[in-house]
Design a protein around this motif. Structure first.
Motif, mmCIF file in Angstrom:
data_model
loop_
_atom_site.group_PDB
_atom_site.id
_atom_site.type_symbol
_atom_site.label_atom_id
_atom_site.label_comp_id
_atom_site.label_asym_id
_atom_site.label_seq_id
_atom_site.Cartn_x
_atom_site.Cartn_y
_atom_site.Cartn_z
ATOM 1 N N LEU A 59 0.818 -1.220 0.000
ATOM 2 C CA LEU A 59 0.000 0.000 0.000
ATOM 3 C C LEU A 59 0.852 1.270 0.000
ATOM 4 C CD1 LEU A 59 -2.834 -1.176 2.397
ATOM 5 C CD2 LEU A 59 -2.907 -0.927 -0.086
ATOM 6 N N ALA A 73 -0.035 3.617 -2.878
ATOM 7 C CA ALA A 73 -1.331 4.269 -2.642
ATOM 8 C C ALA A 73 -1.167 5.413 -1.638
ATOM 9 C CB ALA A 73 -2.349 3.262 -2.125
ATOM 10 N N ILE A 127 -1.939 9.385 -2.250
ATOM 11 C CA ILE A 127 -2.887 10.190 -1.461
ATOM 12 C C ILE A 127 -2.174 11.397 -0.855
ATOM 13 C CG2 ILE A 127 -4.424 10.215 0.546
ATOM 14 C CD1 ILE A 127 -4.949 7.247 0.034
ATOM 15 N N LEU A 151 -15.462 3.964 3.310
ATOM 16 C CA LEU A 151 -14.571 4.495 2.280
ATOM 17 C C LEU A 151 -15.312 5.410 1.311
ATOM 18 C CD1 LEU A 151 -11.509 3.625 2.034
ATOM 19 C CD2 LEU A 151 -12.862 2.079 3.421
ATOM 20 N N SER A 159 -13.983 8.815 0.023
ATOM 21 C CA SER A 159 -12.637 8.925 0.598
ATOM 22 C C SER A 159 -11.597 9.288 -0.456
ATOM 23 C CB SER A 159 -12.240 7.597 1.244
ATOM 24 O OG SER A 159 -12.098 6.612 0.237
ATOM 25 N N TYR A 162 -8.918 7.639 -0.769
ATOM 26 C CA TYR A 162 -8.433 6.367 -1.317
ATOM 27 C C TYR A 162 -9.247 5.975 -2.544
ATOM 28 C CZ TYR A 162 -6.985 1.464 -1.617
ATOM 29 O OH TYR A 162 -6.496 0.256 -2.057
ATOM 30 N N GLY A 191 -7.734 10.310 4.109
ATOM 31 C CA GLY A 191 -6.641 9.353 4.064
ATOM 32 C C GLY A 191 -6.496 8.519 5.325
ATOM 33 N N ASP A 248 -6.319 -2.366 3.028
ATOM 34 C CA ASP A 248 -6.410 -1.013 2.455
ATOM 35 C C ASP A 248 -7.598 -0.256 3.037
ATOM 36 O OD1 ASP A 248 -8.173 -2.693 1.128
ATOM 37 O OD2 ASP A 248 -7.838 -1.838 -0.865
ATOM 38 N N PHE A 274 -7.157 3.202 5.130
ATOM 39 C CA PHE A 274 -7.596 4.464 4.519
ATOM 40 C C PHE A 274 -9.052 4.826 4.797
ATOM 41 C CE2 PHE A 274 -4.110 3.095 1.513
ATOM 42 C CZ PHE A 274 -3.183 4.023 1.971
#
Lengths: 945, 257
Positions: free
Chosen positions: A592, A595, A599, A790, A793, A795, A839, A873, A877
């Motif tokens: 991750l 990612a 972010i 999420l 979000s 993410y 995040g 994940d 996030f």
């Protein structure tokens, strides 16, 4: 006429020019190697050569760094093969350049009088191979805003004169009014009935007054409307939500709410705080620099015009723009590029706020494509005043109406009705007169002298001249008594204004006072002592009428009751259907790290240091916790703390919450999340919820559309529900509606945007906590419950998704958790604390680490979950509300846990000296390993301009 | 002992007068904040004071160039009063805009009539207004009495035109009092330690008597320990680094009264 051109000496670098070179390269024109900026002064006067020489050497030119020419700057002789382009940019006729007044004053000091006028301009000397198209692009995209400026093609022969004005009373037929003033059918009916009863036609000034006073901007008719949503009828939305919670909570420390230009709360029994946030969206879209500058100038006058006048002590700024990398070729006609809007708005706010000497300590910048033509510019000001001056003043019949501050010009005429309208492609051309250039020094002088007049008790009431100009200010102030104003007594910038233009002009830097006659001489003398304009323009009567005279002619005579209570309540239908965006269906990546970097480097999350450092956030010497914190003074602080009274230990925390992405799924949870976020920030820096007040700023699309209105109703309901449980009253607010843009038949509406601003009183600023990790070996606690939330979000945004599980708030849990955590911080048990927002855990722990220059080792397995979440994940996030990361020293753990007993929390890791952030997933595998340098670079890189 | 009287000049756009007054009060002085008009109209006398301060701000908007208009006003309308004030042993402190004003008014260094200015302030090399904390080192060889006993300082700057530019290698009547440094105290540093691109890393200057001192950083913004940007990491001292400058001035003035 004399013309002087002043330039830096050739051997010195030209910082302004070099900044432009970078901007030109950003436009995709790499051939420009250098730009130099020349200042041009045109002096309309007959000066002897000796006098002109004196003016240049003693005033216009710095003898160490600059050189000058009379007349045209000589074309530079470049090296062989280099091309030079020279572009002169001047202000359009009618635009007042604040520098002109200063130069005239300075010339008088030098003994040079008889100056008719001064005009300034700039010449840009651009070096490099350019074709005509490229040069045109540089001019139109960077150097010139046609609303206020033009390229000088040939020498102007003279200064254009203002037209003369001859008085004639303009009476209008009611039927003409619809077109010209945009009244609704019901409003027209009410107006028509009123004038029928009077047995005469209205004058233009009367209709203007009604249009201004009844505008959405001034009277908030949508929020006061009767709204039907499904089976429910809400009679006055604001009274049933935002104002209701304040009434029900009935906090004794709320001193003045929804009654004045700003809300007022008690600070320490001796002092009071007032707070207001306004928007200045439409003007900033058209002319970012001037629009934003007048935005900050306007909101500063709100505290100044609250109670009997508060000293402005802090500014906040929240901006919403389209992303700075928006493709130029996709830009609609008539719309400025978001990068230019961003830079212009930032400069406008900084130049005005810095000059006023008010620290800008809090804010946010958000990005979304739909702000392209409709950027949002929120400006807020906190004020300080003695507690006994908190209630709004009250004039007596016979008190004088005194207009103070700047002179009146044609600036901003119809700004209010303009602010309540949709922007169209033609707006840029038609709204020319709505744009104003502010003069911060005039406002600074006004603040300085007003506070002295206040302390000498020379006036009985004060208000600001804002939207609607005198028409709103006088009309509102005189409502309870009646008022008579002589419009020809208003000091003008230039001749040629009609009585109606004087009445509705929105010229900046003006305030209105009610002055008892026996105080008038002392007040006028005081203002004269610091060269601030103050003129008696009328008197308050006991007749409850609004009477305006011009050269002895009655040009407006309205019944106050009709003006203020005659507006028929509007009725609106609202609908609400819950959108159901699809949930993500990609698989969880094994690592991750990428990612997280993405972010951290997203426009919304990345460092805003470039903005913050160009604001003076230290002036007034009161800052306790600054916007940038940590080992290298560059980590993202959660909220700012100031010590408003320098020799006391009490403080004020200023925070804000905003998340328009959630509103796409459900505006109710967007509003709830914004409140939770603002409160989290207050708790994170060591505050508590005992004395926290909120402001609401709704920026919405076209509320005549039932679904957009439905979203507004839901958001307002959440404000009531959350504030009730958190016991945080609203004390003031503002709305800006109809934020949409028509382009080629398509309507681009802004996302529903609610900004929640919060102030919290802190008893002892020495208990402040910053978010940076402090000590290797300390324990990292996650406080709060993580859900599979999420939706909206950051993410999912990097996967170009919205999702559906929007973060919700359980305010009962949230309040209990925040109350306990604030006990722990007050006891000094918390070394660092950061609230979890965009995040989630991932961003928060990374920020704490690089801000503190310390690594961290984190495990996701112990994270307390409110529902089963099987993906690393999603846990890392998720943006669930009411959560914090807390650093606790090993020796404080027992006491910390004792205080937090019963609250959902877990140890998720440890601060390390490794310089690396390491995270392990649910199955014990390492899912992230990044150096602090890499994380920080990703976060800082995007806006390193 | 009689109290030291400090006069802080206000002009349109002055904005650091309140916190500067607080700093002097903490150091034991009686402070008056006086509008420049009051001096010009003879409603207040400079000669009743031992310390004159030109505080930070944007006087007259910093239009044309920073501090220029107030500089001319002081030179043309109060020139004689200021000369008398200096000659009778008064202290002058200029902070930020105050430095710009003093230099452009020919007060620091003192320029006799007709002599051209050789030091000035220009726009920062970064092209930006910079609000950031900087490390400073006192020049031990400087006669500056405001910085006596101080070696290093940590203070914020906040300006757009803070770059010292000179047109001569040596200046008569002038001494460098303060340098920008890095955290370790090295004076050979660049941006952002030297936030403006100032020549020779000059952050403050004084006259040869040591009684006229001006600096770009803001000592009045570091009077209490909680003003330090890292006090939540490093702990708060009772007084901030800037306080000693005010204390030195007030003590010196008290002794020579």
């Amino acid at each position: 006429m004399h013309k002087v051109e002043v330039s830096l000496k050739k051997h010195l670098p030209d910082a302004r020019g070099l900044g432009l070179v970078r901007d030109i390269h950003d436009l995709g024109i790499p051939s420009v190697s250098n730009v130099r900026v020349v200042d041009i002064y045109r002096v309309d006067a007959e000066l002897t050569p000796e006098a002109l020489e004196l003016v240049c050497r003693r005033l216009l030119v710095d003898p160490v760094t600059q050189e000058y020419w009379h007349g045209q700057y000589p074309r530079p002789e470049g090296e062989a093969g280099t091309e030079h382009h020279s572009v002169e940019v001047a202000y359009n006729a009618g635009v007042t350049d604040p520098i002109e007044d200063t130069i005239i004053k300075a010339l008088k000091d030098l003994g040079v009088v008889d100056i008719r006028a001064i005009k300034t301009a700039k010449r840009y000397l651009i070096e490099g191979q350019l074709n005509a198209l490229e040069l045109e692009a540089i001019c139109s995209k960077l150097l010139v805003n046609p609303i206020i400026q033009h390229v000088v093609r040939e020498e102007p022969v003279a200064f254009p004169e203002n037209p003369r004005y001859e008085f004639t009373l303009k009476e209008l037929d009611i039927t003409q009014a619809e077109q010209q003033f945009g009244f609704s059918k019901d409003e027209l009916k009410a107006i028509s009935a009123y004038f029928q009863k009077q047995g005469r036609n209205p004058t233009d000034a009367e209709l203007e007054t009604l249009a201004q006073t009844w505008s959405e901007h001034c009277v908030h008719k949508t929020f006061k409307a009767k709204i039907k949503l499904g089976e429910t009828i809400i009679d006055n939305l604001i009274k049933n939500t935002i104002m209701k919670v304040t009434e029900e909570l009935n906090k004794p420390w709320c001193l003045s709410v929804f009654a004045d230009n700003a809300g007022v709360i008690d600070l320490d029994g001796r002092w009071a705080l007032c707070f207001k946030v306004e928007t200045h969206n439409h003007p900033s879209a058209i002319e970012p620099y001037g629009g934003a500058a007048t935005g900050i100038g306007g909101v500063v006058r709100d505290p100044l015009g609250t109670g009997l006048g508060a000293k402005p002590i802090l500014n906040t700024d929240v901006f919403c723009f389209a992303p700075p990398d928006f493709p130029y070729e996709k830009l609609p006609k008539g719309v400025l590029h978001p990068r230019r809007i961003f830079k212009g708005v930032r400069a406008g706010v900084a130049d005005y706020g810095n000059r006023l000497g008010i620290p800008t300590l809090n804010g946010a910048v958000l990005f979304d494509d739909r702000y392209l033509a409709n950027p949002l510019v929120f400006c807020g000001t906190l004020g300080l005043l003695p507690k006994e001056l908190a209630p709004r003043g009250q004039q007596q019949p016979g008190d004088l109406v005194v207009l103070v501050g700047g002179k009146t010009g044609r600036d901003g005429i119809h700004g209010v009705t303009f602010a309540s309208e949709q922007l169209t492609e033609e707006s840029s051309a038609s709204s020319y007169s709505s744009v104003q250039i502010g003069n911060p020094i005039v406002e600074k002088k006004l603040i300085d002298i007003l506070l002295q007049a206040r302390d000498r008790q020379l006036y009985s009431r004060i208000t600001d001249c804002g939207g609607g100009g005198l028409s709103s200010a006088v009309g509102e102030m005189g409502a309870s008594t009646g008022v008579r104003v002589y419009l020809d007594k208003v000091p003008l910038k230039y001749a040629g204004l009609s009585y109606t233009e004087i009445w509705v002009s929105e010229s900046q830097e003006r305030m209105l006072l009610a002055v008892p006659p026996e105080c008038a001489t002392e007040l006028l003398d005081l203002f004269a002592s610091e060269d601030v304009e103050a003129v008696v323009i009328g008197e308050f009567t006991g007749e409850r009428r609004l009477e305006l005279l011009y050269q002895g002619n009655l040009v407006c005579d309205l019944d106050m009751e009709f003006l203020h209570d005659g507006l028929p309540q509007i009725e609106r239908e609202a609908v609400w259907t819950q959108p159901r965006p699809s949930e993500p269906d990609f698989t969880c990546p094994q690592d991750l790290g990428e990612a997280l970097l993405q972010i951290l480097g997203s426009w919304n999350v990345c460092s805003k240091e470039w903005v913050i450092r160009q604001y003076d956030h230290e002036v007034q010497g009161a800052s306790v916790l600054k916007p940038l914190v940590g080992k290298d003074n560059d980590g993202p602080g959660d909220a700012a703390i100031i010590r408003p009274v320098l020799n006391s230990e009490g403080g004020v925390i200023v925070a804000c919450g905003i998340n328009p992405r959630y509103g796409e799924i459900d505006p109710y949870w967007m509003a709830a999340s914004a409140i939770d976020e603002a409160l989290r920030q207050i708790i994170a820096v060591g505050g508590n919820l005992t004395k926290v007040a909120l402001l609401d700023n709704f920026c919405w699309g076209n509320v005549q559309q039932p679904d957009i209105l439905g979203a507004l109703v839901r958001a307002a309901q959440a404000c009531y529900d959350m504030a009730t449980i958190y016991e945080t009253p609203f004390i003031s607010g503002k709305d800006s509606l109809y934020n949409e843009f028509e382009y080629e038949g398509k309507v681009i509406s802004i996302p529903h945007t609610l900004l929640i601003s919060a102030i919290g009183v802190m008893e002892d600023v020495n208990r402040a906590v910053s978010m940076d990790f402090k000590q290797a070996g300390d324990i990292i606690y996650l406080v709060g419950t993580t859900q599979n939330e999420l939706g909206g979000s950051e993410y999912l945004r990097i996967h170009s998704l919205i999702g559906n599980s929007v973060p919700r708030v359980n305010p009962h849990h949230g309040k209990e958790l925040m109350d306990r955590l604030s006990v722990a911080t007050a006891k000094g048990l918390v070394r660092a604390c950061h609230d979890l927002s965009e995040g989630g855990i991932g961003v928060a722990v990374a920020e704490m680490a690089f801000a503190g220059g310390l690594g961290a080792l984190v495990h996701l397995k112990p994270v307390p979950l409110g529902e089963p979440v099987a993906r690393d994940d999603f846990i890392l996030f998720s943006e669930s509300n009411s959560r914090f990361l807390v650093e606790v020293a090993p020796e404080s753990e027992d006491e910390f846990l004792e205080i937090m007993k019963g609250i959902s929390l877990a140890t998720i890791g440890q601060v390390t000296g490794s310089g690396v952030l390491e995270i392990y997933g649910l199955n014990g595998q390492r899912i992230l390993h990044k150096s602090l340098g890499e994380l920080k670079e990703a976060w800082q890189k995007p806006i390193r301009w | 002992m009689a109290k030291v009287r400090t006069l802080i000049i206000r002009a349109p756009g002055t904005n650091c007068d309140a916190e500067t007054a607080f700093a002097f009060q903490q150091a034991g002085a009686i402070v008056s904040r006086v509008h420049v008009n009051q001096l010009i109209r003879r409603q207040e006398q400079l000669s009743n004071h031992q310390i004159l301060v030109i505080p930070g701000g944007f006087t007259y908007g910093d239009d044309i160039s920073a501090g220029k208009v107030l500089a001319n006003e002081l030179r043309l309308k109060l020139g004689e009063d200021i000369r008398n004030f200096i000659d009778s042993g008064g202290l002058i402190l200029g902070i930020c805009n105050g430095l710009q004003v003093l230099v452009k008014a020919g007060i620091l260094p003192r320029l006799s009539n007709g002599k051209e200015q050789t030091i000035t302030l220009a726009a920062n090399d970064s092209g930006k207004f910079e609000c950031r904390w900087v490390y400073l080192k006192v020049n031990e060889d400087s006669p500056c009495l405001f910085t006596k006993g101080i070696d290093r300082l940590y203070l914020p700057v906040a300006n757009g035109e803070g770059k010292v530019v000179t047109s001569a290698d040596t200046f008569s009547g002038l001494s460098i009092a303060l340098y920008y440094t890095d955290e370790q105290g090295n004076t050979n540093v660049g941006y952002p330690h030297n936030p403006s691109g100032s020549e020779k890393n000059i952050a403050g200057i004084c006259d040869t008597s040591g009684r006229i001192f001006a600096l770009m950083p803001h000592p009045e913004r570091h009077i209490r320990g909680t003003q330090h940007p890292r006090w939540t990491r490093e702990g708060a001292k009772k007084y901030g680094d800037g306080f000693q400058i005010f204390l030195n001035a007030v003590r010196w003035a008290a002794k020579s009264m």
